[in-house]
Design an enzyme around this catalytic site. Structure first.
Site, PDB file in Angstrom:
ATOM      1  N   GLU A 204     -33.495  77.583  92.732  1.00  0.00           N
ATOM      2  CA  GLU A 204     -34.628  76.635  92.462  1.00  0.00           C
ATOM      3  C   GLU A 204     -34.589  75.604  93.427  1.00  0.00           C
ATOM      4  O   GLU A 204     -33.497  74.857  93.699  1.00  0.00           O
ATOM      5  CB  GLU A 204     -34.444  75.971  90.999  1.00  0.00           C
ATOM      6  CG  GLU A 204     -34.694  76.841  89.736  1.00  0.00           C
ATOM      7  CD  GLU A 204     -34.513  76.193  88.517  1.00  0.00           C
ATOM      8  OE1 GLU A 204     -34.658  74.879  88.652  1.00  0.00           O
ATOM      9  OE2 GLU A 204     -34.253  76.559  87.624  1.00  0.00           O
ATOM     10  N   GLU A 253     -46.101  73.968  83.791  1.00  0.00           N
ATOM     11  CA  GLU A 253     -45.678  74.229  82.247  1.00  0.00           C
ATOM     12  C   GLU A 253     -46.272  73.116  81.306  1.00  0.00           C
ATOM     13  O   GLU A 253     -45.344  72.274  80.942  1.00  0.00           O
ATOM     14  CB  GLU A 253     -44.283  74.414  82.274  1.00  0.00           C
ATOM     15  CG  GLU A 253     -43.979  75.564  83.086  1.00  0.00           C
ATOM     16  CD  GLU A 253     -42.301  75.849  83.314  1.00  0.00           C
ATOM     17  OE1 GLU A 253     -41.964  76.688  82.483  1.00  0.00           O
ATOM     18  OE2 GLU A 253     -41.734  75.390  84.221  1.00  0.00           O
ATOM     19  N   LYS A 256     -44.023  71.838  78.115  1.00  0.00           N
ATOM     20  CA  LYS A 256     -42.635  71.180  78.179  1.00  0.00           C
ATOM     21  C   LYS A 256     -42.963  69.727  77.781  1.00  0.00           C
ATOM     22  O   LYS A 256     -43.876  69.222  77.629  1.00  0.00           O
ATOM     23  CB  LYS A 256     -42.236  71.005  79.566  1.00  0.00           C
ATOM     24  CG  LYS A 256     -41.544  72.610  79.860  1.00  0.00           C
ATOM     25  CD  LYS A 256     -40.876  72.697  81.308  1.00  0.00           C
ATOM     26  CE  LYS A 256     -39.988  73.702  81.660  1.00  0.00           C
ATOM     27  NZ  LYS A 256     -39.264  73.742  82.976  1.00  0.00           N
ATOM     28  N   GLU A 261     -41.851  67.262  83.773  1.00  0.00           N
ATOM     29  CA  GLU A 261     -41.316  68.698  83.910  1.00  0.00           C
ATOM     30  C   GLU A 261     -42.534  69.699  83.854  1.00  0.00           C
ATOM     31  O   GLU A 261     -42.488  70.815  83.853  1.00  0.00           O
ATOM     32  CB  GLU A 261     -40.255  69.071  82.732  1.00  0.00           C
ATOM     33  CG  GLU A 261     -39.067  68.315  82.771  1.00  0.00           C
ATOM     34  CD  GLU A 261     -38.187  69.022  83.775  1.00  0.00           C
ATOM     35  OE1 GLU A 261     -38.467  69.915  84.294  1.00  0.00           O
ATOM     36  OE2 GLU A 261     -37.173  68.005  84.202  1.00  0.00           O
TER      37      GLU A 261
END
Length: 280
Positions: A204, A253, A256, A261
């Site tokens: 990542e 996302e 989250k 994040e």
């Protein structure tokens, strides 16, 4: 590409795609998969049933497991059980079994040549390193200069590959970006624990596009573009070898909880690409 759990709908879509895949074992499955029977069943359902036309490359057993957590004791046994099931299927030369760590395992990371695992991390990571060396698998590492900016007051330009010159002099080696410094600190730590033969795959790396002062579209786009160009050439400690690197993440996302994040995606949820990026 990397997925964090063996979602059947994704694996089905990958059939005959020729896309190499890293499949994750979620942290909450590690205890169960330390059992050999459970691991063999998991490999049968999620790997063997697709292996005729899905190109599995890695099985990532656990992601950023805290070495002081109760889960840590199950990482290596689960890796061993998954590996045995892979070997029993004759796939051990095609699929490598590893785990993904972060740089919080380092007790020392500056200068990079002094890189060393913390005392809390050593009992956890040293047997894993032995397993990886014995099986010819790389260590997977999530490398985030961004978090060193956010939590350790590192320079933004140093983190974005935009520093005008050398920032860290380390003996004969010179560092102009934080990504290389973190990578080489991890390599130094591996060398101190009989893992000098290991390679590191960056499982990542990314930068959020919203959520704070340095979390902008401009900074994130700059990071991804510069990272893609940079990893073709290795680090000061290990020059000349391209670094296999996975960008985090494909989509934002929005479910989250922490704001930053939510914004690591290369694409908006609408599937519109955020940045002007070439992946070639």
């Amino acid at each position: 590409m990397r997925i964090y759990s063996p979602y059947p709908e994704i694996l089905q879509a990958l059939r005959d795609s020729n896309i190499e895949i890293m499949v994750g074992v979620p942290n909450d499955s590690l205890q169960a998969l330390a059992d050999q029977s459970a691991a063999s069943d998991w490999v049968q359902r999620n790997i063997k049933d697709y292996s005729s036309n899905v190109k599995f490359k890695y099985i990532n057993v656990g992601n950023e497991v805290d070495p002081t957590s109760t889960t840590a004791q199950f990482v290596l046994p689960a890796m061993q059980s998954i590996y045995k099931a892979i070997a029993d299927s004759g796939l051990q030369n095609q699929i490598k079994v590893s785990t993904a760590v972060d740089t919080n395992l380092l007790g020392v990371f500056d200068p990079p040549s002094a890189g060393a695992f913390s005392e809390n991390a050593r009992a956890f990571i040293e047997p894993i390193i032995g397993f990886l060396v014995g099986n010819g698998a790389p260590l997977l590492a999530n490398i985030y200069p961004y978090f060193r900016v956010r939590y350790n007051n590192q320079s933004v330009s140093y983190a974005l590959f935009n520093a005008p010159g050398t920032v860290v002099h380390d003996g004969q080696l010179e560092y102009q970006n934080l990504f290389d410094a973190l990578m080489d600190a991890l390599y130094s730590a591996l060398e101190r624990t009989n893992g000098g033969s290991l390679s590191i795959v960056v499982s990542e790396s990314g930068w959020p596009s919203a959520g704070g002062a340095v979390e902008t579209i401009e900074n994130a786009g700059s990071y991804y573009r510069n990272l893609i160009n940079h990893v073709k050439g290795g680090t000061p400690k290990r020059p000349g070898n391209a670094i296999e690197t996975y960008l985090f993440a494909l989509f934002d996302e929005n479910l989250k909880s922490e704001e930053i994040e939510k914004h690591f995606g290369l694409f908006y949820p609408s599937k519109k690409l955020k940045y002007d990026i070439s992946f070639s």
